[in-house]
Design an enzyme around this catalytic site. Sequence first.
Site, PDB file in Angstrom:
ATOM      1  N   TRP A  47     -22.408  30.655 -22.867  1.00 46.36           N
ATOM      2  CA  TRP A  47     -22.980  30.460 -22.449  1.00 46.36           C
ATOM      3  C   TRP A  47     -23.699  30.482 -21.681  1.00 46.36           C
ATOM      4  O   TRP A  47     -22.942  31.607 -20.934  1.00 46.36           O
ATOM      5  CB  TRP A  47     -22.347  28.981 -21.307  1.00 46.36           C
ATOM      6  CG  TRP A  47     -21.866  27.358 -21.913  1.00 46.36           C
ATOM      7  CD1 TRP A  47     -21.445  27.059 -23.028  1.00 46.36           C
ATOM      8  CD2 TRP A  47     -22.866  26.097 -21.686  1.00 46.36           C
ATOM      9  NE1 TRP A  47     -21.588  25.903 -23.551  1.00 46.36           N
ATOM     10  CE2 TRP A  47     -22.424  25.054 -22.562  1.00 46.36           C
ATOM     11  CE3 TRP A  47     -23.852  25.921 -20.760  1.00 46.36           C
ATOM     12  CZ2 TRP A  47     -23.368  23.989 -22.570  1.00 46.36           C
ATOM     13  CZ3 TRP A  47     -24.334  24.740 -20.514  1.00 46.36           C
ATOM     14  CH2 TRP A  47     -24.114  23.193 -21.673  1.00 46.36           C
ATOM     15  N   HIS A  54     -20.270  18.608 -13.681  1.00 50.11           N
ATOM     16  CA  HIS A  54     -19.513  19.130 -14.376  1.00 50.11           C
ATOM     17  C   HIS A  54     -19.434  20.979 -13.713  1.00 50.11           C
ATOM     18  O   HIS A  54     -18.404  21.756 -13.793  1.00 50.11           O
ATOM     19  CB  HIS A  54     -20.677  20.027 -15.782  1.00 50.11           C
ATOM     20  CG  HIS A  54     -19.615  19.386 -16.582  1.00 50.11           C
ATOM     21  ND1 HIS A  54     -20.236  18.320 -17.982  1.00 50.11           N
ATOM     22  CD2 HIS A  54     -19.134  20.473 -18.081  1.00 50.11           C
ATOM     23  CE1 HIS A  54     -19.916  17.963 -18.476  1.00 50.11           C
ATOM     24  NE2 HIS A  54     -18.715  19.155 -19.169  1.00 50.11           N
ATOM     25  N   GLU A 100     -27.730  18.653 -13.486  1.00 49.91           N
ATOM     26  CA  GLU A 100     -27.487  17.149 -12.784  1.00 49.91           C
ATOM     27  C   GLU A 100     -25.879  16.544 -12.756  1.00 49.91           C
ATOM     28  O   GLU A 100     -25.978  14.903 -11.629  1.00 49.91           O
ATOM     29  CB  GLU A 100     -28.132  16.318 -13.441  1.00 49.91           C
ATOM     30  CG  GLU A 100     -30.210  17.273 -13.087  1.00 49.91           C
ATOM     31  CD  GLU A 100     -30.631  16.118 -14.046  1.00 49.91           C
ATOM     32  OE1 GLU A 100     -30.133  15.305 -14.924  1.00 49.91           O
ATOM     33  OE2 GLU A 100     -32.126  16.659 -13.884  1.00 49.91           O
ATOM     34  N   THR A 101     -24.749  17.175 -13.339  1.00 52.51           N
ATOM     35  CA  THR A 101     -23.873  15.721 -13.325  1.00 52.51           C
ATOM     36  C   THR A 101     -23.105  17.073 -12.481  1.00 52.51           C
ATOM     37  O   THR A 101     -22.791  18.382 -12.350  1.00 52.51           O
ATOM     38  CB  THR A 101     -23.371  16.070 -14.813  1.00 52.51           C
ATOM     39  OG1 THR A 101     -22.783  17.222 -15.146  1.00 52.51           O
ATOM     40  CG2 THR A 101     -24.331  15.037 -15.456  1.00 52.51           C
ATOM     41  N   PHE A 126     -15.377  27.592 -19.171  1.00 50.23           N
ATOM     42  CA  PHE A 126     -13.795  26.612 -18.895  1.00 50.23           C
ATOM     43  C   PHE A 126     -12.867  27.231 -19.609  1.00 50.23           C
ATOM     44  O   PHE A 126     -10.987  27.136 -19.241  1.00 50.23           O
ATOM     45  CB  PHE A 126     -14.189  25.244 -19.442  1.00 50.23           C
ATOM     46  CG  PHE A 126     -13.064  24.272 -19.186  1.00 50.23           C
ATOM     47  CD1 PHE A 126     -13.238  24.127 -17.687  1.00 50.23           C
ATOM     48  CD2 PHE A 126     -12.108  23.879 -20.400  1.00 50.23           C
ATOM     49  CE1 PHE A 126     -12.020  22.898 -17.434  1.00 50.23           C
ATOM     50  CE2 PHE A 126     -11.264  23.296 -19.606  1.00 50.23           C
ATOM     51  CZ  PHE A 126     -10.875  22.547 -18.782  1.00 50.23           C
ATOM     52  N   GLU A 127     -13.212  27.788 -20.261  1.00 47.88           N
ATOM     53  CA  GLU A 127     -12.176  28.807 -21.691  1.00 47.88           C
ATOM     54  C   GLU A 127     -11.737  30.139 -21.158  1.00 47.88           C
ATOM     55  O   GLU A 127     -10.616  30.849 -21.826  1.00 47.88           O
ATOM     56  CB  GLU A 127     -12.965  28.775 -22.967  1.00 47.88           C
ATOM     57  CG  GLU A 127     -13.110  27.540 -23.922  1.00 47.88           C
ATOM     58  CD  GLU A 127     -14.081  26.517 -23.373  1.00 47.88           C
ATOM     59  OE1 GLU A 127     -14.928  27.136 -23.296  1.00 47.88           O
ATOM     60  OE2 GLU A 127     -14.329  25.027 -23.316  1.00 47.88           O
ATOM     61  N   VAL A 156     -21.953  29.631 -14.209  1.00 42.06           N
ATOM     62  CA  VAL A 156     -22.152  28.711 -14.194  1.00 42.06           C
ATOM     63  C   VAL A 156     -22.978  27.924 -13.551  1.00 42.06           C
ATOM     64  O   VAL A 156     -23.122  28.520 -12.458  1.00 42.06           O
ATOM     65  CB  VAL A 156     -20.679  27.620 -13.607  1.00 42.06           C
ATOM     66  CG1 VAL A 156     -20.423  26.523 -13.557  1.00 42.06           C
ATOM     67  CG2 VAL A 156     -19.274  28.443 -14.210  1.00 42.06           C
TER      68      VAL A 156
HETATM   69  C1  DLZ Z   1     -20.515  21.765 -20.902  1.00 41.51           C
HETATM   70  C2  DLZ Z   1     -20.942  23.301 -19.756  1.00 41.51           C
HETATM   71  C3  DLZ Z   1     -21.544  22.956 -19.069  1.00 41.51           C
HETATM   72  C4  DLZ Z   1     -22.256  21.633 -18.695  1.00 41.51           C
HETATM   73  N1  DLZ Z   1     -21.737  23.628 -18.461  1.00 41.51           N
HETATM   74  C5  DLZ Z   1     -21.838  25.344 -18.274  1.00 41.51           C
HETATM   75  C6  DLZ Z   1     -22.075  26.419 -17.395  1.00 41.51           C
HETATM   76  O1  DLZ Z   1     -23.127  26.412 -16.541  1.00 41.51           O
HETATM   77  N2  DLZ Z   1     -21.848  27.516 -17.543  1.00 41.51           N
HETATM   78  C7  DLZ Z   1     -20.671  27.500 -18.000  1.00 41.51           C
HETATM   79  O2  DLZ Z   1     -20.253  29.024 -18.691  1.00 41.51           O
HETATM   80  N3  DLZ Z   1     -20.099  26.541 -18.980  1.00 41.51           N
HETATM   81  C8  DLZ Z   1     -20.413  25.220 -19.341  1.00 41.51           C
HETATM   82  N4  DLZ Z   1     -20.381  24.279 -20.022  1.00 41.51           N
HETATM   83  C9  DLZ Z   1     -19.795  25.201 -21.093  1.00 41.51           C
HETATM   84  C10 DLZ Z   1     -17.794  24.170 -21.083  1.00 41.51           C
HETATM   85  O3  DLZ Z   1     -17.730  26.013 -20.136  1.00 41.51           O
HETATM   86  C11 DLZ Z   1     -16.907  24.443 -21.836  1.00 41.51           C
HETATM   87  O4  DLZ Z   1     -17.132  25.309 -22.958  1.00 41.51           O
HETATM   88  C12 DLZ Z   1     -16.878  23.092 -22.466  1.00 41.51           C
HETATM   89  O5  DLZ Z   1     -16.971  21.842 -21.645  1.00 41.51           O
HETATM   90  C13 DLZ Z   1     -15.925  22.602 -23.422  1.00 41.51           C
HETATM   91  O6  DLZ Z   1     -14.478  22.906 -23.590  1.00 41.51           O
END
Ligand code: DLZ
Length: 170
Positions: A31, A97, A94-95, A66-67, A90
């Site tokens: 991401w 998360h 807007e949410t 998250f992983e 990260v």
């Molecule tokens: C879903 C999501 C969101 C909204 N934002 C980010 C982010 O800014 N940075 C990031 O590394 N990952 C994001 N993810 C994905 C989550 O880390 C994760 O891969 C998913 O929720 C699946 O578990």
Amino acid sequence: MASKKKNLSSFEGASVTDAGEMRIGIVTAAWNKEVTGSLLRGAIKTLEAEGVDRKDILLYEVPGSFELPQGASFLIESLQPDAVICLGCVIQGETRHFEFISHSVADGCMNLSLKTNIPVIFGVLTTDNHEQAIQRAGGIHGNKGDEAAYTAIQMVNMKRMLKKKKGQPS
Ligand code: DLZ
């Protein structure tokens, strides 16, 4: 504010003595790849500059931040590196998360490092916007990937030093 005007790469106190013969895992989140790719390049460059052999830098990718803790856990279980660096970005959206992901990754890295006694380094940017992230991934605020690499080497050094001391007469 913690790092206002501070360049993260000029990391004072990094008394790096010997990074030779270290095996360092790096797990990077896909991401925000533009940012995490820069963090990764910074981390690799710093590890190599400090003497870590390229073949001893073990690179893996996970889908999102998250992983990262689970990716690090898989890596530790299979390859037993001296340390693992987790790199991610990260960005506030807007949410809610942002909070869930940021806290989970930070806690996950800490818990894993205490459980395994292998340093798991939190190289995750948690920013309000994309611009702030770019500034900390090779921009005006340095590169958190460099900082994470120094931290990994320092922690491995500390562990090795204390291991040597153990058993020596005081
Ligand atoms: C879903 C999501 C969101 C909204 N934002 C980010 C982010 O800014 N940075 C990031 O590394 N990952 C994001 N993810 C994905 C989550 O880390 C994760 O891969 C998913 O929720 C699946 O578990």
